[in-house]
Design an enzyme around this catalytic site. Structure first.
Site, PDB file in Angstrom:
ATOM      1  CE  LYS A  85      -2.181  -1.072   3.734  1.00 35.19           C
ATOM      2  NZ  LYS A  85      -1.764  -2.322   4.109  1.00 35.19           N
ATOM      3  NE  ARG A  97      -5.451  -1.067   9.944  1.00 38.38           N
ATOM      4  CZ  ARG A  97      -4.459  -0.421   9.180  1.00 38.38           C
ATOM      5  NH1 ARG A  97      -4.104   0.774   9.148  1.00 38.38           N
ATOM      6  NH2 ARG A  97      -3.354  -1.429   9.305  1.00 38.38           N
ATOM      7  NE  ARG A 147       6.269  -4.022   6.504  1.00 37.25           N
ATOM      8  CZ  ARG A 147       4.941  -3.741   6.160  1.00 37.25           C
ATOM      9  NH1 ARG A 147       4.521  -3.280   5.080  1.00 37.25           N
ATOM     10  NH2 ARG A 147       4.108  -4.110   7.110  1.00 37.25           N
ATOM     11  NE  ARG A 193       4.880  -1.482  10.044  1.00 33.55           N
ATOM     12  CZ  ARG A 193       3.894  -1.345   9.563  1.00 33.55           C
ATOM     13  NH1 ARG A 193       3.857  -0.865   8.332  1.00 33.55           N
ATOM     14  NH2 ARG A 193       2.438  -1.691  10.050  1.00 33.55           N
ATOM     15  NE  ARG A 240       0.503  -5.309  11.116  1.00 34.93           N
ATOM     16  CZ  ARG A 240       1.723  -5.357  10.539  1.00 34.93           C
ATOM     17  NH1 ARG A 240       2.369  -6.203  10.850  1.00 34.93           N
ATOM     18  NH2 ARG A 240       1.780  -4.547   9.452  1.00 34.93           N
TER      19      ARG A 240
HETATM   20  P1  AMP Z   1      -0.271   0.282   9.017  1.00 31.72           P
HETATM   21  O1  AMP Z   1       1.154   0.989   8.834  1.00 31.72           O
HETATM   22  O2  AMP Z   1      -1.379   0.855   8.282  1.00 31.72           O
HETATM   23  O3  AMP Z   1      -0.141  -1.294   9.004  1.00 31.72           O
HETATM   24  O4  AMP Z   1      -0.766   0.561  10.576  1.00 31.72           O
HETATM   25  C1  AMP Z   1      -0.045   0.416  11.690  1.00 31.72           C
HETATM   26  C2  AMP Z   1      -0.682   0.505  12.931  1.00 31.72           C
HETATM   27  O5  AMP Z   1      -1.220   1.628  13.081  1.00 31.72           O
HETATM   28  C3  AMP Z   1      -2.046  -0.415  12.699  1.00 31.72           C
HETATM   29  O6  AMP Z   1      -1.601  -1.817  13.266  1.00 31.72           O
HETATM   30  C4  AMP Z   1      -2.702   0.154  13.965  1.00 31.72           C
HETATM   31  O7  AMP Z   1      -2.322  -0.276  15.400  1.00 31.72           O
HETATM   32  C5  AMP Z   1      -2.515   1.548  13.754  1.00 31.72           C
HETATM   33  N1  AMP Z   1      -3.408   2.051  12.875  1.00 31.72           N
HETATM   34  C6  AMP Z   1      -3.237   2.874  11.637  1.00 31.72           C
HETATM   35  N2  AMP Z   1      -4.475   3.189  11.084  1.00 31.72           N
HETATM   36  C7  AMP Z   1      -5.523   2.856  11.907  1.00 31.72           C
HETATM   37  C8  AMP Z   1      -6.998   2.828  11.842  1.00 31.72           C
HETATM   38  N3  AMP Z   1      -7.482   3.535  10.698  1.00 31.72           N
HETATM   39  N4  AMP Z   1      -7.542   2.454  12.828  1.00 31.72           N
HETATM   40  C9  AMP Z   1      -7.066   2.118  13.783  1.00 31.72           C
HETATM   41  N5  AMP Z   1      -5.855   1.623  14.096  1.00 31.72           N
HETATM   42  C10 AMP Z   1      -4.850   2.168  12.914  1.00 31.72           C
END
Ligand code: AMP
Length: 215
Positions: free
Chosen positions: A14, A89, A123, A156, A167
């Site tokens: 993404k 989400r 990653r 990460r 996740r």
């Molecule tokens: P990502 O980089 O998109 O995988 O996001 C990393 C982490 O940030 C996720 O696993 C959540 O803990 C938090 N996060 C990101 N976007 C959201 C969202 N829209 N709602 C809730 N938690 C989020």
């Protein structure tokens, strides 16, 4: 004005695809995960609130996720539009989002769960500038060092086997229904995310009638 949402399982690319699209079309790439990660890195109050939740692979509460997203969008620095990555989400976030924004399209990067584990565990992220690497597909020239800024490459905190299970479960339980919702209201383009970075970008451009990608 072009406004896109990009949705896909962890490790589906993404951020990589949103970054290319945004840079080329003058859009702003808004990554809610990046916003939270920078809060954690800068030891802010929000960072303290979300650190453990993120490390466990769980979703941050809707109120906070919506607040952070709304504030970011309210900056209105997106004269030509945006690509939003990581939001919405779940169904509640989707409704919140659709109340305020018309979307031109939803890019759904499609990748089987079986491929996710391999990619996510490979990653690496630059601790300094945030550029993403993958030890399988896009290795840095020097191991552990960012090609762009020379920063340290780190894993990460949520790219672990345990957090990944959470996740993926959340993705299928909560984010899949968002796609159903968007399918009813908007244009969802399902793109095969197992192809090369360039092919995926070309497919996105093609599906939305955007100028062709010239790497
Ligand atoms: P990502 O980089 O998109 O995988 O996001 C990393 C982490 O940030 C996720 O696993 C959540 O803990 C938090 N996060 C990101 N976007 C959201 C969202 N829209 N709602 C809730 N938690 C989020």
């Amino acid at each position: 004005m072009r406004k896109y949402v990009i949705i896909g399982v962890p490790g589906s690319g993404k951020s990589t695809q949103a970054t290319i699209l945004a840079a080329d079309l003058d859009l702003v790439h808004i990554s809610v995960g990046d916003i939270f990660r920078s809060q954690v890195q800068n030891h802010t109050k929000i960072g303290a609130q979300v650190r453990r939740t993120m490390a466990a692979g769980e979703l941050v509460g809707d109120d906070l996720a919506e607040k952070v997203t709304a504030e970011r969008l309210a900056e209105h620095d997106w004269n030509y539009g945006f690509v939003i990555d990581g939001f919405p989400r779940n169904a509640r976030q989707a409704e919140f989002f659709l109340e305020s924004y018309d979307i031109d399209g939803v890019i759904n990067l499609d990748m089987p769960d079986s491929e996710v584990r391999r990619r996510v565990l490979a990653r690496r992220l630059c601790a300094n500038c945030g550029v993403d690497y993958n030890l399988i597909q896009s290795r840095p020239a020097i191991e552990g060092v960012c090609d762009v800024c020379g920063g340290n490459l780190v894993t990460r905190e949520d790219d672990t086997e345990e957090a990944l299970v959470v996740r993926l479960r959340d993705y299928h339980e909560k984010t899949d229904p968002v796609l159903d919702l968007f399918r009813r209201k908007e244009y969802v383009a399902v793109i095969d995310a197992t192809a090369s970075k360039e092919e995926i970008q070309e497919a996105i451009r093609d599906r939305f009638g955007l100028p062709p990608y010239k790497p």
